[in-house]
Design an enzyme around this catalytic site. Sequence first.
Site, PDB file in Angstrom:
ATOM      1  N   TRP A 177       0.916  -4.667   6.569  1.00 40.37           N
ATOM      2  CA  TRP A 177       2.132  -4.546   5.765  1.00 40.37           C
ATOM      3  C   TRP A 177       3.280  -3.989   6.595  1.00 40.37           C
ATOM      4  O   TRP A 177       4.425  -4.440   6.491  1.00 40.37           O
ATOM      5  CB  TRP A 177       1.898  -3.679   4.530  1.00 40.37           C
ATOM      6  CG  TRP A 177       0.895  -4.273   3.588  1.00 40.37           C
ATOM      7  CD1 TRP A 177      -0.292  -3.717   3.204  1.00 40.37           C
ATOM      8  CD2 TRP A 177       0.964  -5.545   2.929  1.00 40.37           C
ATOM      9  NE1 TRP A 177      -0.953  -4.561   2.353  1.00 40.37           N
ATOM     10  CE2 TRP A 177      -0.206  -5.685   2.161  1.00 40.37           C
ATOM     11  CE3 TRP A 177       1.898  -6.581   2.918  1.00 40.37           C
ATOM     12  CZ2 TRP A 177      -0.468  -6.819   1.386  1.00 40.37           C
ATOM     13  CZ3 TRP A 177       1.648  -7.711   2.153  1.00 40.37           C
ATOM     14  CH2 TRP A 177       0.481  -7.815   1.402  1.00 40.37           C
TER      15      TRP A 177
ATOM     16  N   ASP B  86       7.343   2.488   2.330  1.00 40.16           N
ATOM     17  CA  ASP B  86       6.638   1.558   1.447  1.00 40.16           C
ATOM     18  C   ASP B  86       5.444   2.329   0.877  1.00 40.16           C
ATOM     19  O   ASP B  86       4.479   2.589   1.583  1.00 40.16           O
ATOM     20  CB  ASP B  86       6.184   0.341   2.253  1.00 40.16           C
ATOM     21  CG  ASP B  86       5.250  -0.584   1.475  1.00 40.16           C
ATOM     22  OD1 ASP B  86       5.032  -0.337   0.262  1.00 40.16           O
ATOM     23  OD2 ASP B  86       4.737  -1.549   2.077  1.00 40.16           O
TER      24      ASP B  86
ATOM     25  N   LYS C  42      -0.373  -1.813  -7.920  1.00 39.50           N
ATOM     26  CA  LYS C  42      -1.485  -0.987  -7.473  1.00 39.50           C
ATOM     27  C   LYS C  42      -1.682   0.242  -8.374  1.00 39.50           C
ATOM     28  O   LYS C  42      -2.742   0.409  -8.922  1.00 39.50           O
ATOM     29  CB  LYS C  42      -1.313  -0.591  -6.014  1.00 39.50           C
ATOM     30  CG  LYS C  42      -1.837  -1.657  -5.052  1.00 39.50           C
ATOM     31  CD  LYS C  42      -0.822  -2.553  -4.496  1.00 39.50           C
ATOM     32  CE  LYS C  42      -1.376  -3.658  -3.627  1.00 39.50           C
ATOM     33  NZ  LYS C  42      -0.373  -4.083  -2.646  1.00 39.50           N
TER      34      LYS C  42
HETATM   35  C1  LIG Z   1       0.248  -4.843  -1.711  1.00 42.87           C
HETATM   36  C2  LIG Z   1       1.156  -4.279  -0.716  1.00 42.87           C
HETATM   37  C3  LIG Z   1       2.353  -4.919  -0.334  1.00 42.87           C
HETATM   38  C4  LIG Z   1       2.750  -6.282  -0.848  1.00 42.87           C
HETATM   39  O1  LIG Z   1       3.240  -6.194  -2.095  1.00 42.87           O
HETATM   40  P1  LIG Z   1       3.833  -7.489  -2.846  1.00 42.87           P
HETATM   41  O2  LIG Z   1       4.304  -6.865  -4.108  1.00 42.87           O
HETATM   42  O3  LIG Z   1       2.691  -8.445  -3.013  1.00 42.87           O
HETATM   43  O4  LIG Z   1       4.907  -8.053  -2.015  1.00 42.87           O
HETATM   44  C5  LIG Z   1       3.167  -4.285   0.566  1.00 42.87           C
HETATM   45  N1  LIG Z   1       2.860  -3.081   1.072  1.00 42.87           N
HETATM   46  C6  LIG Z   1       1.709  -2.446   0.749  1.00 42.87           C
HETATM   47  C7  LIG Z   1       1.409  -1.109   1.349  1.00 42.87           C
HETATM   48  C8  LIG Z   1       0.835  -3.018  -0.160  1.00 42.87           C
HETATM   49  O5  LIG Z   1      -0.300  -2.386  -0.497  1.00 42.87           O
END
Ligand SMILES: *Cc1c(COP(=O)(O)O)cnc(C)c1O
Length: 357
Positions: free
Chosen positions: A102, A169, A193
């Site tokens: 990511w 993020d 999540k």
């Molecule tokens: C799941 C995830 C993403 C991607 O998220 P989307 O909403 O599918 O774009 C990005 N960063 C992390 C840390 C994630 O766990």
Amino acid sequence: MPKVHNYSAGPCILPQEVFEEASKAVLNYNNSGLSILEMSHRSKDFVAVMEEARDLVKEILEVPDGYTVLFLQGGASLGFLVSAYNMMGENKKGGYINTGAWAKKAIKEADFMGESVLLASSEDKNNNYIPKGYSIPDDIDYLHYTSNNTIFGTQFKDIPETNIPLVCDMSSDIFSKKIDVSKFDIIYAGAQKNLGPAGTTLYIVKDSVLGNSSVDIPTMLNLKTHADKDSMFNTPPCFAIYTAMLTLRWLKKNGGLDWIEKRNEEKSALLYSEIDNNPLFEGTAAKEDRSSMNVTFVLTDESKAEEFDKMWNEEKINGLKGHRSVGGYRASMYNALPLESVQVLVNVMKKLALQIA
Ligand SMILES: *Cc1c(COP(=O)(O)O)cnc(C)c1O
């Protein structure tokens, strides 16, 4: 006891009572005679949902004054680009810590309108640790990192110490523990999540960021566009926001971050202790950097895989397969996963060891 022990990495388990309440709202929202799916986003009812969702974020995370909370679309993957666009200053450079897939995707987006500077990376060991002891140059506009590495099972235990504005993020560990929001300029997180269903992305933005980028930003990628219209510049993902609001109500009602942090620590301690004490299993992440959300592990003897897979499937455990880039297993233990589900997995691991002994 839940029907299925859901270890899915995302979209993932949410509280059962949230599913029940959300399904009622699909048929008849608040006795209005309307489904939440057919109501105008400008209606009084939906505006109240948006306001409550925003207020719950502020209350639960103790967001200080001077920050704006937004519920947008595009996922965290668009957040990579949005954060870079909005944070570019006179240097047009963002510093990045590469802790896995990511983070790497975020780095790629910064190069569209500026320059990414790689400050540290754990790629040399398949991202099984969090880099430490790197230096941070003065001529970057912001530092971006991924607080929890969903795929590799590592997690920052501390916020990087720097005067450079921080962007994070937090997709896979937001609302799992206390955080000091005042340390960040932008926090973003895909909802699917810990927060709600897929379809909305949470942004927590320091107001001084809004409208202060050094580059021209396309309208929809400019956080000021959305801040000026209270997340309603265009039609928001109403149902995802509603369901996220219900999940936040659940979190608050049960005791907020103090409660969930303790519960998450209990769950991860239980599983890591089994991994460390059972000779058939081995954790893949460096011990000091282990994630409390995504626990990655492998069998020490691959020939036991078929038997182990059969055993956990029989116990109605779902979503335990590791990401293809790591292999083995990944137990994603998001907020709504109960301790009982972890106990069921640990019992299967113990049983496998007994069969072989
Ligand atoms: C799941 C995830 C993403 C991607 O998220 P989307 O909403 O599918 O774009 C990005 N960063 C992390 C840390 C994630 O766990």
